[in-house]
Design an enzyme around this catalytic site. Structure first.
Site, PDB file in Angstrom:
ATOM      1  N   ASP A  79      16.876 -97.330 -28.910  1.00 40.68           N
ATOM      2  CA  ASP A  79      16.378 -96.375 -29.982  1.00 40.68           C
ATOM      3  C   ASP A  79      16.507 -94.890 -29.396  1.00 40.68           C
ATOM      4  O   ASP A  79      15.634 -94.493 -28.355  1.00 40.68           O
ATOM      5  CB  ASP A  79      15.082 -96.620 -30.382  1.00 40.68           C
ATOM      6  N   TYR A 131      14.988 -85.964 -29.432  1.00 35.77           N
ATOM      7  CA  TYR A 131      14.509 -86.114 -28.197  1.00 35.77           C
ATOM      8  C   TYR A 131      15.244 -85.474 -27.318  1.00 35.77           C
ATOM      9  O   TYR A 131      14.367 -85.271 -25.834  1.00 35.77           O
ATOM     10  CB  TYR A 131      14.609 -87.761 -28.016  1.00 35.77           C
ATOM     11  N   LYS A 176      19.193 -90.755 -35.178  1.00 35.58           N
ATOM     12  CA  LYS A 176      18.642 -90.175 -36.114  1.00 35.58           C
ATOM     13  C   LYS A 176      18.929 -88.787 -36.666  1.00 35.58           C
ATOM     14  O   LYS A 176      19.150 -87.893 -35.659  1.00 35.58           O
ATOM     15  CB  LYS A 176      16.979 -90.285 -35.916  1.00 35.58           C
ATOM     16  N   HIS A 215      15.573 -88.725 -39.971  1.00 36.05           N
ATOM     17  CA  HIS A 215      14.302 -89.117 -39.062  1.00 36.05           C
ATOM     18  C   HIS A 215      12.956 -88.859 -39.713  1.00 36.05           C
ATOM     19  O   HIS A 215      12.012 -89.564 -39.318  1.00 36.05           O
ATOM     20  CB  HIS A 215      14.498 -87.975 -37.979  1.00 36.05           C
TER      21      HIS A 215
END
Length: 326
Positions: free
Chosen positions: A44, A49, A78, A111
């Site tokens: 994931d 990130y 996302k 997201h």
């Protein structure tokens, strides 16, 4: 018990995946290889990130070593908040695909149901939350883009073969109904915060009735949030007496009990770990079952405690009051 969930459209979503939020990019390539060696097939990721290039390096290393085939993997990413205008959706997806060194997503999510002003990749990538971090008083800059417009643009990624399944994160039931009614396209997967202190039983029931698979992030509760000041050490689920007693009864760790509770509800989980020795532990959930009284006891731990709440952290950290669950 099966170790996958069947997703609308026929995909098989592994019930246990590796979450990559807050994992240092420097260690990620080797960690991805170790995870795949341990048996993980579900990774994931997200633009926000800031480590998708490192994930991609690890994926390529694993593929080159013959540890698996691309078609054996389930890779999720996302769409970030600053790319919600329809004209930005495909470019954002293609950037993540390049960074991950893959040709398609198995799953691509919105997201957050939060639309922010566009920040070009040339200006800053990943864009994060502030419109201009160098401003005298940096803040988020929300824009008026209906979620249904973004969701409709996401459908084009599937048509183009860039995403096999589409989903949303951090949406409530009303938003799920809204985007489905507006576009006639139901999300294949909903990803939300889920742990025994935030059971969200009605949300899961609704999704399962609608054929929407559910993935729970932060399935171990508070640990990722304590360093951010979004949780306290007293909220540690893994020290809860009920969890500890059930763990002892099964000769399992408290973390395995928390994960198993979600998996046994038919919810996929994506625990994060930077420790190679924890990888196998988090996967070892399919050689035991929680009894009905044990499941009920864990259900009763629900405090409706949401750690990842934009209604709190956006104002505290990003200069804007932005509740989405109220």
């Amino acid at each position: 018990m099966n170790d996958t969930l069947t997703v609308a459209g026929g995909g098989k979503l592994p019930l246990v995946g590796l979450g990559t939020w807050k994992i240092d990019a420097a260690i990620l390539p080797d960690l991805i290889v170790a995870a795949i060696e341990a048996g993980y097939r579900h990774i994931d990721c997200a633009c926000d990130y800031g480590n998708e290039e490192a994930v991609g390096a690890g994926l390529q290393k694993a593929l080159q070593q013959g540890l698996c085939r691309r078609e054996d993997l389930w890779i999720t990413s996302k769409l970030w908040n600053t790319y919600h205008r329809p004209e930005h959706v495909r470019a954002a997806a293609e950037r993540s695909l390049r960074d991950l060194q893959i040709d398609y997503f198995d799953l691509y999510h919105i997201h957050f149901p939060i639309a922010l002003e566009y920040v070009s990749p040339e200006t800053r990538y990943p864009p994060a939350w502030f419109f201009d971090p160098s401003a005298a008083e940096p803040a988020m800059r929300p824009i008026a883009v209906p979620q249904a417009e973004t969701w409709q643009a996401m459908q084009e990624l599937k048509t183009a073969g860039l995403a096999r399944h589409l989903g949303v994160c951090n949406f409530n039931i009303s938003l799920l109904r809204e985007i489905t009614a507006a576009t006639l396209a139901t999300p294949a997967v909903l990803q939300v915060e889920l742990h025994p202190y935030l059971a969200q039983t009605r949300l899961i029931r609704y999704c399962q009735q609608q054929g929407i698979a559910v993935t729970g992030y932060s399935p171990l509760g508070a640990p990722s949030y304590v360093p951010l000041g979004m949780a306290t050490s007293e909220e540690d689920l893994l020290s809860d007496e009920t969890i500890l007693a059930i763990a002892e009864a099964h000769s399992k760790t408290p973390g395995q009990i928390a994960l198993k509770w979600n998996v046994q509800r038919g919810v996929a989980v994506i625990p994060k770990t930077s420790r190679v020795q924890r990888l196998a532990e988090n996967l070892a959930l399919f050689d035991f079952e929680l009894s009905e009284p044990q499941m009920k006891a864990i259900n009763q731990l629900d405090r409706h405690r949401r750690f990842n709440d934009p209604g709190h952290f956006c104002e505290a950290a990003f200069g804007a009051f932005f509740p989405i669950y109220d």
